[in-house]
Design a protein around this motif. Sequence first.
Motif, PDB file in Angstrom:
ATOM      1  N   ASN A  26      29.952  -5.393 124.936  1.00 35.27           N
ATOM      2  CA  ASN A  26      29.838  -6.291 126.081  1.00 35.27           C
ATOM      3  C   ASN A  26      31.018  -6.164 127.043  1.00 35.27           C
ATOM      4  O   ASN A  26      31.199  -6.994 127.928  1.00 35.27           O
ATOM      5  N   GLY A  27      31.832  -5.129 126.858  1.00 30.33           N
ATOM      6  CA  GLY A  27      32.984  -4.908 127.723  1.00 30.33           C
ATOM      7  C   GLY A  27      34.286  -5.438 127.162  1.00 30.33           C
ATOM      8  O   GLY A  27      35.360  -4.930 127.498  1.00 30.33           O
ATOM      9  N   SER A  28      34.218  -6.475 126.314  1.00 32.21           N
ATOM     10  CA  SER A  28      35.422  -7.045 125.702  1.00 32.21           C
ATOM     11  C   SER A  28      35.558  -6.650 124.236  1.00 32.21           C
ATOM     12  O   SER A  28      36.663  -6.485 123.739  1.00 32.21           O
ATOM     13  N   TRP A  29      34.456  -6.520 123.551  1.00 36.22           N
ATOM     14  CA  TRP A  29      34.495  -6.019 122.183  1.00 36.22           C
ATOM     15  C   TRP A  29      33.175  -5.320 121.853  1.00 36.22           C
ATOM     16  O   TRP A  29      32.175  -5.490 122.542  1.00 36.22           O
ATOM     17  N   SER A  30      33.212  -4.516 120.824  1.00 39.00           N
ATOM     18  CA  SER A  30      32.022  -3.791 120.398  1.00 39.00           C
ATOM     19  C   SER A  30      31.927  -3.829 118.881  1.00 39.00           C
ATOM     20  O   SER A  30      32.921  -4.055 118.178  1.00 39.00           O
ATOM     21  N   VAL A  31      30.699  -3.605 118.394  1.00 39.19           N
ATOM     22  CA  VAL A  31      30.431  -3.628 116.961  1.00 39.19           C
ATOM     23  C   VAL A  31      29.546  -2.421 116.659  1.00 39.19           C
ATOM     24  O   VAL A  31      28.538  -2.208 117.331  1.00 39.19           O
ATOM     25  N   TYR A  32      29.937  -1.648 115.642  1.00 43.89           N
ATOM     26  CA  TYR A  32      29.181  -0.430 115.358  1.00 43.89           C
ATOM     27  C   TYR A  32      29.417   0.010 113.914  1.00 43.89           C
ATOM     28  O   TYR A  32      30.414  -0.379 113.287  1.00 43.89           O
ATOM     29  N   PRO A  33      28.520   0.841 113.390  1.00 40.23           N
ATOM     30  CA  PRO A  33      28.713   1.334 112.015  1.00 40.23           C
ATOM     31  C   PRO A  33      29.907   2.275 111.951  1.00 40.23           C
ATOM     32  O   PRO A  33      30.224   2.985 112.906  1.00 40.23           O
ATOM     33  N   VAL A  34      30.566   2.303 110.807  1.00 37.57           N
ATOM     34  CA  VAL A  34      31.642   3.261 110.607  1.00 37.57           C
ATOM     35  C   VAL A  34      31.040   4.664 110.652  1.00 37.57           C
ATOM     36  O   VAL A  34      29.902   4.881 110.223  1.00 37.57           O
ATOM     37  N   SER A  35      31.757   5.610 111.214  1.00 40.76           N
ATOM     38  CA  SER A  35      31.229   6.962 111.379  1.00 40.76           C
ATOM     39  C   SER A  35      30.967   7.603 110.022  1.00 40.76           C
ATOM     40  O   SER A  35      31.730   7.425 109.071  1.00 40.76           O
ATOM     41  N   SER A  36      29.872   8.340 109.975  1.00 37.57           N
ATOM     42  CA  SER A  36      29.552   9.060 108.743  1.00 37.57           C
ATOM     43  C   SER A  36      30.330  10.366 108.720  1.00 37.57           C
ATOM     44  O   SER A  36      31.037  10.722 109.659  1.00 37.57           O
ATOM     45  N   ALA A  37      30.174  11.105 107.646  1.00 31.75           N
ATOM     46  CA  ALA A  37      30.862  12.392 107.541  1.00 31.75           C
ATOM     47  C   ALA A  37      30.301  13.408 108.525  1.00 31.75           C
ATOM     48  O   ALA A  37      30.953  14.406 108.837  1.00 31.75           O
TER      49      ALA A  37
END
Length: 333
Positions: A26-37
């Motif tokens: 949203n421009g102030s924070w983001s949420v996402y899965p941890v990167s896979s290998a």
Amino acid sequence: MRKPYVLLLPLLLFLTLATPARAADNGSWSVYPVSSAVAARPYFYVSADPGRTIEDKVVVANKTDEPLTFRLYAADAYNTARDGGFAVKSLGEKMRGVGAWAELPKDRVTVPGRATVTVPFTVRVPEGAEPGDHPGAIVALDERVEQGDGGVALGVQRAVGARVYLQVGGPTLPALAVENVRISHDQPLIPGLGDSTATISYTLHNTGNVTLAPKVELKASGLFGRTLLTRDLKKLPSQLLPGQRVRLTERWRDAPQLDWTDVELTATAKGTEESAKASFVAVPWLVVGVVVAAIAAGVWLVIRLRRNPLGARGTARQAPTDPQSKVGQPAGG
């Protein structure tokens, strides 16, 4: 005096459909899965059989200079009634899928400015869980209420969620239904003196247990099977989640002004197809009213003439009133 505020929904969720390598933001924070290998993941896509447990990690990134504290929770997803967009339930609502099965080690996390925090979580799929798709999200909610401007301040809480597409093993059934087709028709009183518009409303219902990407074709035909319109509809949800209904409308400009019209909606998705029909009569009501009035006046006049056939000619000449005949009387007598 403090300004009152209204808490919306009670929060705004920025859960736009993520494209590859992009996080919910949203421009102030983001949420996402941890990167896979292998690569970065835009969302969680996992599958498990009933009774199994899934372990994964979510990243919360603070893009501001100040530390931010978030309430973390898991939520079930649904389609919004307005346009079928992807949304998730608010904290405190009844959860039945991911929102009930996911477990986070803590319900709040503070993220320093320009930093990230990685939080592990588990999803325990219960025995007897229904097979198919169970979409949801891991949500980071800023519990502060932001007040707007104006005489009555508008209070808003903001949240961002990383989508979770969980598929429980077992039989899958794609199924789609078109329900409650309704047509409203607006046209000028006199044909040709104004626009004619039909508004077609219908409900798109995912009756199966997998997420669908629906397509809908609109066909309209007039008297004697004449094709009036063929159109692929565009205002559709990109994903229709299992069990969800969305009420949609489509406007048809330049609709017929004098015709019997049949409308057919055909919804398709991978492995399923369903149709529904409705009809409407396009009639210039002012012209019809004038014709009906003229016919009624003609019928009334015919009935009156039949009841009084000589009324328009006056009375008949009367016969002589003297009953005695003057035949045989002497002249001058």
